[in-house]
Design a protein around this motif. Structure first.
Motif, PDB file in Angstrom:
ATOM      1  N   ASN A   1     -25.997  55.028  -6.699  1.00  0.00           N
ATOM      2  CA  ASN A   1     -25.375  55.859  -5.671  1.00  0.00           C
ATOM      3  C   ASN A   1     -25.433  57.353  -6.008  1.00  0.00           C
ATOM      4  OD1 ASN A   1     -23.457  56.051  -7.669  1.00  0.00           O
ATOM      5  ND2 ASN A   1     -21.796  55.133  -6.486  1.00  0.00           N
ATOM      6  N   ASP A   2     -26.162  57.702  -7.058  1.00  0.00           N
ATOM      7  CA  ASP A   2     -26.386  59.105  -7.455  1.00  0.00           C
ATOM      8  C   ASP A   2     -25.101  59.919  -7.598  1.00  0.00           C
ATOM      9  OD1 ASP A   2     -29.137  59.141  -7.826  1.00  0.00           O
ATOM     10  OD2 ASP A   2     -29.538  59.481  -5.700  1.00  0.00           O
ATOM     11  N   ASP A   3     -24.076  59.303  -8.167  1.00  0.00           N
ATOM     12  CA  ASP A   3     -22.833  60.049  -8.378  1.00  0.00           C
ATOM     13  C   ASP A   3     -22.725  60.623  -9.788  1.00  0.00           C
ATOM     14  OD1 ASP A   3     -22.298  57.771  -9.842  1.00  0.00           O
ATOM     15  OD2 ASP A   3     -20.400  57.320  -8.852  1.00  0.00           O
ATOM     16  N   GLY A   4     -23.804  60.510 -10.563  1.00  0.00           N
ATOM     17  CA  GLY A   4     -23.825  61.108 -11.896  1.00  0.00           C
ATOM     18  C   GLY A   4     -23.364  60.201 -13.011  1.00  0.00           C
ATOM     19  N   GLY A   5     -22.991  58.991 -12.679  1.00  0.00           N
ATOM     20  CA  GLY A   5     -22.562  58.045 -13.692  1.00  0.00           C
ATOM     21  C   GLY A   5     -22.869  56.624 -13.272  1.00  0.00           C
ATOM     22  N   VAL A   6     -22.847  55.732 -14.231  1.00  0.00           N
ATOM     23  CA  VAL A   6     -23.122  54.324 -13.979  1.00  0.00           C
ATOM     24  C   VAL A   6     -21.800  53.576 -14.052  1.00  0.00           C
ATOM     25  CG1 VAL A   6     -24.339  52.286 -14.836  1.00  0.00           C
ATOM     26  CG2 VAL A   6     -25.426  54.538 -14.991  1.00  0.00           C
ATOM     27  N   ASP A   7     -21.394  52.959 -12.943  1.00  0.00           N
ATOM     28  CA  ASP A   7     -20.160  52.184 -12.971  1.00  0.00           C
ATOM     29  C   ASP A   7     -20.447  50.759 -13.449  1.00  0.00           C
ATOM     30  OD1 ASP A   7     -20.912  50.528 -10.730  1.00  0.00           O
ATOM     31  OD2 ASP A   7     -20.022  51.953  -9.337  1.00  0.00           O
ATOM     32  N   ARG A   8     -19.409  50.010 -13.641  1.00  0.00           N
ATOM     33  CA  ARG A   8     -19.519  48.652 -14.190  1.00  0.00           C
ATOM     34  C   ARG A   8     -20.453  47.763 -13.366  1.00  0.00           C
ATOM     35  NH1 ARG A   8     -16.256  46.304 -17.768  1.00  0.00           N
ATOM     36  NH2 ARG A   8     -14.731  47.952 -17.505  1.00  0.00           N
ATOM     37  N   GLN A   9     -20.308  47.805 -12.053  1.00  0.00           N
ATOM     38  CA  GLN A   9     -21.127  46.952 -11.188  1.00  0.00           C
ATOM     39  C   GLN A   9     -22.600  47.366 -11.247  1.00  0.00           C
ATOM     40  OE1 GLN A   9     -19.710  44.315 -10.011  1.00  0.00           O
ATOM     41  NE2 GLN A   9     -21.557  43.533  -9.094  1.00  0.00           N
ATOM     42  N   GLU A  10     -22.869  48.669 -11.215  1.00  0.00           N
ATOM     43  CA  GLU A  10     -24.247  49.150 -11.329  1.00  0.00           C
ATOM     44  C   GLU A  10     -24.857  48.719 -12.656  1.00  0.00           C
ATOM     45  OE1 GLU A  10     -24.308  53.334  -8.834  1.00  0.00           O
ATOM     46  OE2 GLU A  10     -23.319  53.314 -10.791  1.00  0.00           O
ATOM     47  N   PHE A  11     -24.066  48.833 -13.728  1.00  0.00           N
ATOM     48  CA  PHE A  11     -24.520  48.447 -15.063  1.00  0.00           C
ATOM     49  C   PHE A  11     -24.908  46.978 -15.088  1.00  0.00           C
ATOM     50  CE2 PHE A  11     -23.529  46.848 -19.363  1.00  0.00           C
ATOM     51  CZ  PHE A  11     -24.351  47.657 -20.134  1.00  0.00           C
ATOM     52  N   ARG A  12     -24.011  46.135 -14.594  1.00  0.00           N
ATOM     53  CA  ARG A  12     -24.251  44.697 -14.594  1.00  0.00           C
ATOM     54  C   ARG A  12     -25.502  44.327 -13.792  1.00  0.00           C
ATOM     55  NH1 ARG A  12     -19.401  41.456 -12.386  1.00  0.00           N
ATOM     56  NH2 ARG A  12     -17.971  42.229 -13.926  1.00  0.00           N
ATOM     57  N   GLN A  13     -25.574  44.809 -12.576  1.00  0.00           N
ATOM     58  CA  GLN A  13     -26.698  44.464 -11.710  1.00  0.00           C
ATOM     59  C   GLN A  13     -28.021  44.989 -12.273  1.00  0.00           C
ATOM     60  OE1 GLN A  13     -25.458  46.121  -7.965  1.00  0.00           O
ATOM     61  NE2 GLN A  13     -24.355  44.268  -7.377  1.00  0.00           N
TER      62      GLN A  13
ATOM     63  N   VAL B   1     -17.527  49.101 -24.371  1.00  0.00           N
ATOM     64  CA  VAL B   1     -17.848  49.680 -25.681  1.00  0.00           C
ATOM     65  C   VAL B   1     -18.566  51.018 -25.515  1.00  0.00           C
ATOM     66  CG1 VAL B   1     -19.336  49.340 -27.695  1.00  0.00           C
ATOM     67  CG2 VAL B   1     -17.825  47.506 -26.955  1.00  0.00           C
ATOM     68  N   PHE B   2     -19.481  51.095 -24.555  1.00  0.00           N
ATOM     69  CA  PHE B   2     -20.235  52.329 -24.334  1.00  0.00           C
ATOM     70  C   PHE B   2     -19.418  53.407 -23.625  1.00  0.00           C
ATOM     71  CE2 PHE B   2     -24.150  49.479 -24.310  1.00  0.00           C
ATOM     72  CZ  PHE B   2     -24.508  49.823 -25.593  1.00  0.00           C
ATOM     73  N   ASP B   3     -18.454  53.022 -22.820  1.00  0.00           N
ATOM     74  CA  ASP B   3     -17.657  53.979 -22.042  1.00  0.00           C
ATOM     75  C   ASP B   3     -16.606  54.634 -22.948  1.00  0.00           C
ATOM     76  OD1 ASP B   3     -16.444  55.434 -20.008  1.00  0.00           O
ATOM     77  OD2 ASP B   3     -15.417  53.702 -19.147  1.00  0.00           O
ATOM     78  N   SER B   4     -17.055  55.556 -23.772  1.00  0.00           N
ATOM     79  CA  SER B   4     -16.188  56.112 -24.810  1.00  0.00           C
ATOM     80  C   SER B   4     -15.027  56.935 -24.263  1.00  0.00           C
ATOM     81  CB  SER B   4     -17.003  56.943 -25.800  1.00  0.00           C
ATOM     82  OG  SER B   4     -17.642  58.007 -25.126  1.00  0.00           O
ATOM     83  N   ASP B   5     -15.179  57.571 -23.110  1.00  0.00           N
ATOM     84  CA  ASP B   5     -14.073  58.352 -22.564  1.00  0.00           C
ATOM     85  C   ASP B   5     -13.194  57.535 -21.614  1.00  0.00           C
ATOM     86  OD1 ASP B   5     -15.658  58.189 -20.290  1.00  0.00           O
ATOM     87  OD2 ASP B   5     -16.101  60.335 -20.223  1.00  0.00           O
ATOM     88  N   ARG B   6     -13.545  56.269 -21.430  1.00  0.00           N
ATOM     89  CA  ARG B   6     -12.763  55.312 -20.649  1.00  0.00           C
ATOM     90  C   ARG B   6     -12.514  55.769 -19.212  1.00  0.00           C
ATOM     91  NH1 ARG B   6     -14.352  52.546 -24.278  1.00  0.00           N
ATOM     92  NH2 ARG B   6     -13.125  51.829 -26.022  1.00  0.00           N
ATOM     93  N   ASP B   7     -13.511  56.432 -18.621  1.00  0.00           N
ATOM     94  CA  ASP B   7     -13.350  56.892 -17.243  1.00  0.00           C
ATOM     95  C   ASP B   7     -13.938  55.924 -16.222  1.00  0.00           C
ATOM     96  OD1 ASP B   7     -16.069  57.291 -17.579  1.00  0.00           O
ATOM     97  OD2 ASP B   7     -16.045  59.379 -16.901  1.00  0.00           O
ATOM     98  N   GLY B   8     -14.455  54.785 -16.695  1.00  0.00           N
ATOM     99  CA  GLY B   8     -15.011  53.790 -15.792  1.00  0.00           C
ATOM    100  C   GLY B   8     -16.438  54.065 -15.372  1.00  0.00           C
ATOM    101  N   LYS B   9     -17.061  55.053 -15.983  1.00  0.00           N
ATOM    102  CA  LYS B   9     -18.463  55.392 -15.706  1.00  0.00           C
ATOM    103  C   LYS B   9     -19.151  55.730 -17.009  1.00  0.00           C
ATOM    104  CE  LYS B   9     -17.917  57.058 -11.082  1.00  0.00           C
ATOM    105  NZ  LYS B   9     -18.935  57.008 -10.102  1.00  0.00           N
ATOM    106  N   LEU B  10     -20.413  55.336 -17.088  1.00  0.00           N
ATOM    107  CA  LEU B  10     -21.219  55.699 -18.245  1.00  0.00           C
ATOM    108  C   LEU B  10     -22.022  56.942 -17.914  1.00  0.00           C
ATOM    109  CD1 LEU B  10     -22.677  52.233 -19.332  1.00  0.00           C
ATOM    110  CD2 LEU B  10     -20.640  53.408 -20.185  1.00  0.00           C
ATOM    111  N   GLY B  11     -22.013  57.868 -18.845  1.00  0.00           N
ATOM    112  CA  GLY B  11     -22.830  59.067 -18.737  1.00  0.00           C
ATOM    113  C   GLY B  11     -23.621  59.236 -20.020  1.00  0.00           C
ATOM    114  N   LYS B  12     -24.539  60.157 -20.014  1.00  0.00           N
ATOM    115  CA  LYS B  12     -25.365  60.391 -21.191  1.00  0.00           C
ATOM    116  C   LYS B  12     -24.502  60.744 -22.402  1.00  0.00           C
ATOM    117  CE  LYS B  12     -29.658  62.652 -22.536  1.00  0.00           C
ATOM    118  NZ  LYS B  12     -30.786  63.463 -22.007  1.00  0.00           N
TER     119      LYS B  12
END
Length: 179
Positions: free
Chosen positions: A67-79, A14-25
Motif C-alpha cells: 500500500n506504499d505507506d512506507g512500512g510493512v505491516d503484519r499482513q503484508e509481511f505474512r502474505q 522480533v524484527f519490529d524493534s520500535d513496536r509500531d506495528g510496521k517494519l521499516g529499514k
C-alpha cells in the motif's frame, strides 16, 4: 492460524524493534547496532551485517509494502513472505544465508566457525532483546549432531525450516524459542 503464520508473526515481532506495528529499514539495520552494543563491538565491526540487512530490506522487505505507506505491516509481511518463498526461493535463501553468516561470524567470539550455547544466546539476546532462557531449549533442538555447537549449516538449515515448514515438530521452529 497455521504453524507458518504463527512463526511469521513471531519473526515480524522480533524484527519490529520500535513496536509500531510496521517494519521499516531502520528496524532491520538497527538489529546490527543492537548486536554491536550487546557484544561491546564498535559500530564499524558490524558493517557487514548492517549491509546484509540493508540489502535484505532493499531487495525483499521493501517490496512487501503493497500500500506504499512506507512500512510493512503484519499482513503484508505474512502474505509477501509466503509468496516470495514459493516464487523466489533461491534468491531469498542466498540473502538469508549471507545475513546468517555475517551474524554468526560476529557472534563466534573464539573464531572456531561454530556457535557455542553462550555465543548463540548472546547473539539472539543482543539482536532481538528476547530473554536468554528463550534460547537454551532452542539451542538443544537446533544442535542436530549433539556436539554442543551450532555450525553455519545447522543455523542456515534451522532458519530455512523456520520460514518454510508447516510441521509443528520441525526443529527449526525453535529458532526464536518455543512456539
Amino acid at each position: 492460524m497455521s504453524v507458518l503464520d504463527i512463526k511469521l508473526d513471531r519473526a515480524f515481532d522480533v524484527f519490529d524493534s520500535d513496536r509500531d506495528g510496521k517494519l521499516g529499514k531502520a528496524d532491520l539495520t538497527g538489529l546490527s547496532d543492537r548486536l554491536a552494543e550487546s557484544l561491546d563491538y564498535a559500530p564499524d565491526a558490524v558493517a557487514g551485517l548492517r549491509n546484509s540487512l540493508a540489502d535484505l530490506w532493499d531487495t525483499v522487505f521493501h517490496k512487501m509494502d503493497k500500500n506504499d505507506d512506507g512500512g510493512v505491516d503484519r499482513q503484508e509481511f505474512r502474505q509477501a513472505f509466503r509468496a516470495r518463498i514459493v516464487s523466489d526461493q533461491n534468491r531469498i535463501w542466498e540473502r538469508i544465508r549471507v545475513m546468517s553468516n555475517a551474524w554468526t561470524e560476529l557472534a563466534d567470539r573464539d573464531g572456531d566457525g561454530m556457535l557455542s550455547r553462550e555465543e548463540y544466546t548472546s547473539l539472539l539476546h543482543g539482536m532481538f532483546r528476547l530473554p536468554r532462557e528463550t534460547f537454551d531449549e532452542a539451542f538443544n533442538q537446533l544442535d542436530i549432531d549433539g556436539d554442543g555447537q551450532l555450525s553455519r549449516d545447522e543455523i542456515s538449515s534451522a532458519m530455512k525450516e523456520y520460514y518454510t515448514s508447516e510441521k509443528h515438530s520441525a526443529r527449526g521452529n525453535q529458532f526464536f524459542g518455543r512456539l
